[in-house]
Design an enzyme around this catalytic site. Sequence first.
Site, PDB file in Angstrom:
ATOM      1  N   LYS A  39       7.049 -14.401   1.127  1.00  0.00           N
ATOM      2  CA  LYS A  39       6.339 -15.463   1.855  1.00  0.00           C
ATOM      3  C   LYS A  39       5.271 -14.908   2.791  1.00  0.00           C
ATOM      4  O   LYS A  39       4.376 -15.638   3.212  1.00  0.00           O
ATOM      5  CB  LYS A  39       7.334 -16.314   2.647  1.00  0.00           C
ATOM      6  N   LYS A  41       3.761 -10.658   3.682  1.00  0.00           N
ATOM      7  CA  LYS A  41       3.053  -9.565   3.035  1.00  0.00           C
ATOM      8  C   LYS A  41       4.029  -8.569   2.428  1.00  0.00           C
ATOM      9  O   LYS A  41       5.096  -8.311   3.004  1.00  0.00           O
ATOM     10  CB  LYS A  41       2.166  -8.825   4.042  1.00  0.00           C
ATOM     11  N   GLY A  43       5.760  -5.268   1.863  1.00  0.00           N
ATOM     12  CA  GLY A  43       6.008  -4.227   2.857  1.00  0.00           C
ATOM     13  C   GLY A  43       7.007  -4.669   3.900  1.00  0.00           C
ATOM     14  O   GLY A  43       7.705  -3.849   4.490  1.00  0.00           O
ATOM     15  N   THR A  45       9.166  -6.218   7.138  1.00  0.00           N
ATOM     16  CA  THR A  45       9.255  -5.905   8.564  1.00  0.00           C
ATOM     17  C   THR A  45       8.862  -4.470   8.854  1.00  0.00           C
ATOM     18  O   THR A  45       8.103  -4.188   9.786  1.00  0.00           O
ATOM     19  CB  THR A  45      10.691  -6.168   9.071  1.00  0.00           C
ATOM     20  N   CYS A  46       9.374  -3.526   8.080  1.00  0.00           N
ATOM     21  CA  CYS A  46       9.152  -2.113   8.371  1.00  0.00           C
ATOM     22  C   CYS A  46       7.676  -1.789   8.486  1.00  0.00           C
ATOM     23  O   CYS A  46       7.230  -1.183   9.468  1.00  0.00           O
ATOM     24  CB  CYS A  46       9.789  -1.232   7.300  1.00  0.00           C
ATOM     25  N   GLY A 118      10.662 -18.464  -1.194  1.00  0.00           N
ATOM     26  CA  GLY A 118      11.573 -18.696  -2.307  1.00  0.00           C
ATOM     27  C   GLY A 118      12.919 -19.214  -1.854  1.00  0.00           C
ATOM     28  O   GLY A 118      13.346 -18.985  -0.716  1.00  0.00           O
ATOM     29  N   GLY A 264      19.077  -6.088  18.916  1.00  0.00           N
ATOM     30  CA  GLY A 264      19.362  -5.894  17.499  1.00  0.00           C
ATOM     31  C   GLY A 264      18.755  -6.976  16.629  1.00  0.00           C
ATOM     32  O   GLY A 264      18.055  -7.871  17.092  1.00  0.00           O
ATOM     33  N   ASP A 304      18.738  -4.819   4.798  1.00  0.00           N
ATOM     34  CA  ASP A 304      19.293  -5.353   6.042  1.00  0.00           C
ATOM     35  C   ASP A 304      20.178  -6.571   5.829  1.00  0.00           C
ATOM     36  O   ASP A 304      20.969  -6.931   6.711  1.00  0.00           O
ATOM     37  CB  ASP A 304      18.164  -5.743   6.999  1.00  0.00           C
ATOM     38  N   HIS A 435      10.872  31.450  12.290  1.00  0.00           N
ATOM     39  CA  HIS A 435      10.863  31.643  13.739  1.00  0.00           C
ATOM     40  C   HIS A 435       9.428  31.718  14.237  1.00  0.00           C
ATOM     41  O   HIS A 435       8.592  32.403  13.626  1.00  0.00           O
ATOM     42  CB  HIS A 435      11.587  32.950  14.089  1.00  0.00           C
TER      43      HIS A 435
END
Length: 458
Positions: A39, A41, A43, A45-46, A118, A264, A304, A435
Amino acid sequence: MPDDAPHSFDIVILGAGSGGYACALRAVQLGKTVAMIEKAKVGGTCLHEGCIPTKALLHAAEVAQSAQEGDSIGVHTSYDGVDMTKVNAYKQGVIDRLYRGLTGLVKSGGITVIEGEGRLVDAKTVEVDGQRYTGTNVVLATGSQPRTLGIEIGGRVMTSDQALQLDEVPKRAVIIGGSVIGVEFASAWRSFGTEVTIIEALPTLVPLEDPVLSKGLERAFRKRKIAFKTGVKFTGVEQNENAAVVTLENGDTIETDVVLVAVGRGPRSEGLGFEEAGVNVDRGWVPTDERLRTNVDGVYAVGDLVPGLQLAHRGFAHGIFVAEEIAGLNPRPIVDANIPRVTYCDPELASVGLTEAQAKEKHGEVETVEYNLGGNGRSQIIQTAGTVKVVREKDGPIVGVHMIGARMGEQIGEAMLWVGWEAYPDDVAEFIHAHPTQNESLGEAALALAGKPLHSHA
């Protein structure tokens, strides 16, 4: 899509965030036909409101902090403040470049992208704007959204979505929530000059991490003059034209310019037809088995939406897994404990596997070692303090790695291999680390746990 276009696919994916588009890209590689419904773009939330913009903001904060500290190493720098319009333009430029690349991948892969909201109709059908799209399999990948705990969002009170769009740096900020989102914004805003106070109901900041990271972060934040109150809940938020006031359960009040609600994220599943189609939904989440199958045959869920860690790379892994599962490749299940976790505040937190307490609960007796970055040359050069803690099962493999310090998130890949491959300290102690690097700190911790420390005490 034209009206006469075919509406039947091998896989219909609802949502084009990390889990959805990863599933789509892998599925077309395996010869499957894919429709992906989004609905907003591609990609999710991330890319647009989460990982990428927040880390761009944190990079700007790192530059600001470096400018303020130049004199400490003999470099004459000046800091005149932050132009948030330019910071936001830089941030959007990063998003736009990645978005163009992603949409190019999706287009070249032959994935059918359907724009619109959808709704799941049944086990094989998703409806968008009156059109129905059927798939032999359906993948639910609708992601998450900020939780608000009933606090009204607007004006001076915001979630991360609005905080990322601010056109000026707040003078004062109260952040409700001391986990990943909260401490990242606290770190960025403090580097820009904001007076920050974090309110966390649990006893420590980043309470899901091993205590060595929580304590280390609290020490670092005190040094940076980031205030925090732990073990206390807020009871109310009020605002007017001039300020907002947060009231705590002990009666204290804090006046501030903005309030960030960072408690959250919750699943985005309401009103999407899941339950009506027979999919089991538990408090908004969609439970699955280890193969990411819902209770409805042919319907999978990823990212998620599935209870567990809320991380973009978990979504990527879920999406790839489901595509391969549908294609009959019988992939290895994704185990949350083996997924690396990074919090991009200053100092950075990075961890994978079990905390010491979790390891004791699962394995009984454990062994641990903590390597202080005071003995690491690169850490001294870049002026960072921190610790690497490694947890192993008694006489057994490494089951957890926990790190705090500048740039430690970049070391998590090796740590993930240790845990994921159930490596023994003697095995990884043989690895040679360049190192001076931050990466050496992992090698030093492994040497110590194998009983042959080099730059640390036994």
